[in-house]
Write a protein that holds these residues in place. Structure first.
Motif, short mmCIF file in Angstrom:
data_model
loop_
_atom_site.label_atom_id
_atom_site.label_comp_id
_atom_site.label_asym_id
_atom_site.label_seq_id
_atom_site.Cartn_x
_atom_site.Cartn_y
_atom_site.Cartn_z
N THR A 405 -5.03 -0.95 32.13
CA THR A 405 -4.53 -0.80 30.62
C THR A 405 -3.42 -0.13 30.43
N LEU A 406 -2.74 0.15 31.36
CA LEU A 406 -1.56 1.19 31.37
C LEU A 406 -0.24 0.53 30.67
N PRO A 407 -0.09 -0.64 31.06
CA PRO A 407 1.25 -1.41 30.72
C PRO A 407 1.16 -1.67 29.18
N SER A 408 -0.15 -1.90 28.58
CA SER A 408 -0.39 -2.45 27.15
C SER A 408 0.03 -0.98 26.38
N ARG A 409 -0.40 0.08 26.75
CA ARG A 409 -0.42 1.29 26.06
C ARG A 409 1.10 1.58 26.16
N LEU A 410 2.00 1.43 27.26
CA LEU A 410 3.03 1.89 27.53
C LEU A 410 4.09 1.01 26.50
#
Length: 538
Positions: A405-410
């Protein structure tokens, strides 16, 4: 004026230079006063100069004469000059050409009578006493039986023979003699150097260091004994680390060294008697003391012997003292064999009890128990490792989910940051435009003020500025000379001109001579507007 510069009256007098005249005067004075004796009071004496010479004056109630004592003569004087001392000086009168002064070069110096000597002696005694050189608490006791005696005296007089004879009769010891002059020029310095020399001997050196010093001289007049009143002698005696006996003159003769010495002897023979005891008397006293000691030791031994006998009677016999220890020893020796047998039996029984526990079947059972315990611990360790691996796998799975889920949050955070940056950019542009508008308005206002204060606006109203050849403005007509080049600045440019007569000297309203009459101008219409008027430049 001519008679002032011309010499109309020549003379036959010889012409001298200043050096020749001074040298002639010097030779005349020295030949006329080659040897004189002068009596006067010393004035302005400050001790010898750094060069060794002494400069002062001799005076009486009506006159004064400069005096000098050269270095070689000063070291040989019997008396040292002192301020206010009345003396009789013998020498020759000479001049000093460098300052056109005359002076006496002193060769010998002596006090003016015994009264002056006594006054000088009392003054020196008060001075040295005030420094504490005569205090009783500084004086040391003489050693009872010195091994080496130092004697400071003349080697040729009867004094040294009396001292050596008396020491030899009373108690022969090692005597060191330091030969000195005891009268005349330089005798005081020799005595002071001898005292200091004895004190500089090193104990245990090649020359033995004296245990006591004797400074001796025979009787004589006040002048004969004056060397022992010398300040250097008194200070050397007071500073001596070796006890010092003063034996100067007869019993009625007193000198300043007697006050500074540790002990004063009435005569040199008395000094020898003070320095050493009588050997025969010491031997007799020693024999008496030895006899008394022998008798006392005998009586003491008898008393101790009787006391020992009394103590022996109170002590028990040897058999009584050893009876109880002998009995305890016999009893212990009798029980020693039985004790060894019982100890050996007890050790054997303990060994048998321990050996009973060391059978093979017991060892096999213990090995089986240890193996079972080891297997249980291995199984528990395997289960613990498996649980730790499961927990690690669970933590890795959670971390993978977070990373997924890190790319979407970034991306969401980047969008919000981009919107915020755009808003800030728009606000900055608006603020810069407002700031430029305010600055432009302030600039226009300053320009208006500058234009209103500029002198060129005044020129537009019909005025002009006159400048001299150096392009500096001229505000007064008197500041310009006739024929000076000037420039006149109008609103539309400059023109050059040359000044005529000074207007300050011209009559008001009257044109200067040679000025052409003014031309009549054509009449202008009544309705024409008059141009702005301007005053005359000249």
């Amino acid at each position: 004026m001519s008679s002032f510069f011309e010499n109309d009256s020549p003379t036959n007098l010889a012409e001298y230079s200043v050096s020749e005249l001074s040298g002639s005067i010097k030779r005349t004075v020295e030949s006329a006063f080659d040897q004189v004796r002068v009596r006067g009071e010393i004035s302005g004496y400050r001790g010898p100069h750094s060069s060794g010479h002494a400069y002062f004056s001799l005076k009486d109630d009506r006159a004064r004469i400069d005096a000098v004592i050269w270095k070689g003569t000063f070291s040989k004087l019997k008396f040292r000059p002192e301020e206010g001392m009345e003396v009789i000086a013998t020498g020759k009168v000479t001049t000093f050409p460098g300052s056109s002064k005359y002076q006496i070069v002193i060769e010998t110096l002596e006090p003016a009578g015994a009264g002056a000597l006594m006054a000088l002696l009392e003054e020196r005694k008060r001075k040295l006493g005030a420094e504490g050189l005569f205090d009783a608490d500084r004086k040391r006791r003489l050693p009872f039986m010195p091994k080496v005696i130092g004697v400071v005296t003349s080697p040729t007089g009867a004094v040294i023979r009396d001292i050596l004879h008396r020491i030899s009769d009373r108690f022969p010891v090692h005597v060191l003699v330091w030969p000195v002059k005891v009268q005349g020029d330089g005798s005081g310095d020799e005595v002071a150097n001898a005292i200091r020399g004895f004190n500089e001997f090193v104990p245990g050196g090649a020359v033995p260091r004296p245990d006591v010093l004797i400074v001796a001289r025979g009787g004589g007049s006040l002048e004969d004994l004056w060397s022992f009143n010398d300040e250097a002698v008194v200070r050397a005696a007071a500073a001596s680390e070796i006890p010092l006996i003063s034996a100067v003159g007869h019993e009625t003769d007193w000198t300043l060294i007697d006050y500074a010495a540790d002990v004063r002897a009435p005569t040199p023979t008395g000094a020898a008697e003070m320095a050493v005891p009588v050997k025969a008397e010491l031997e007799a006293q020693l024999a008496s003391l030895a006899a008394r000691l022998q008798g006392g030791m005998g009586r003491q031994m008898d008393q101790r012997r009787q006391a020992v006998r009394a103590l022996l009677r109170a002590l028990p016999s040897l058999d009584q003292l050893l009876a109880l220890p002998r009995r305890r020893f016999d009893e212990a020796a009798a029980g020693l064999g039985r004790g060894l047998e019982m100890n050996t039996l007890n050790k054997r029984r303990a060994f048998e009890r321990t050996a009973a526990h060391l059978r093979p079947d017991v060892l096999s059972n213990r090995i089986a128990e240890r193996r079972q315990m080891l297997g249980e611990r291995m199984s528990r360790a395997e289960r613990t490792v498996e649980r730790m691996i499961d927990r690690a796998r669970a933590r890795i799975g959670r971390a993978d989910a977070v990373f997924a889920t890190l790319p979407s949050r970034l991306a969401a955070q980047t969008g919000r940051a981009r919107d915020l940056l755009g808003n800030l950019s728009r606000h900055a542009d608006t603020a810069i435009r407002h700031q430029l508008v305010r600055a432009r308005g302030e600039l226009v206002a300053q320009e208006r003020i500058l234009q209103s204060l500029s002198y060129k606006n005044v020129l537009k109203r019909g005025y002009a500025v006159v400048r001299d050849a150096t392009d500096r403005p001229v505000s007064l007509a008197a500041a310009l000379a006739t024929g000076a080049a000037i420039s006149i600045e109008f609103a539309d440019g400059r023109i050059g001109a040359v000044t005529g007569d000074n207007p300050a000297t011209a009559s008001p309203g009257v044109p200067p001579e040679g000025t052409p009459p003014p031309k009549k101008r054509a009449a202008k219409p009544a309705d024409a507007a008059d141009p702005p008027k301007q005053g005359s430049l000249f």
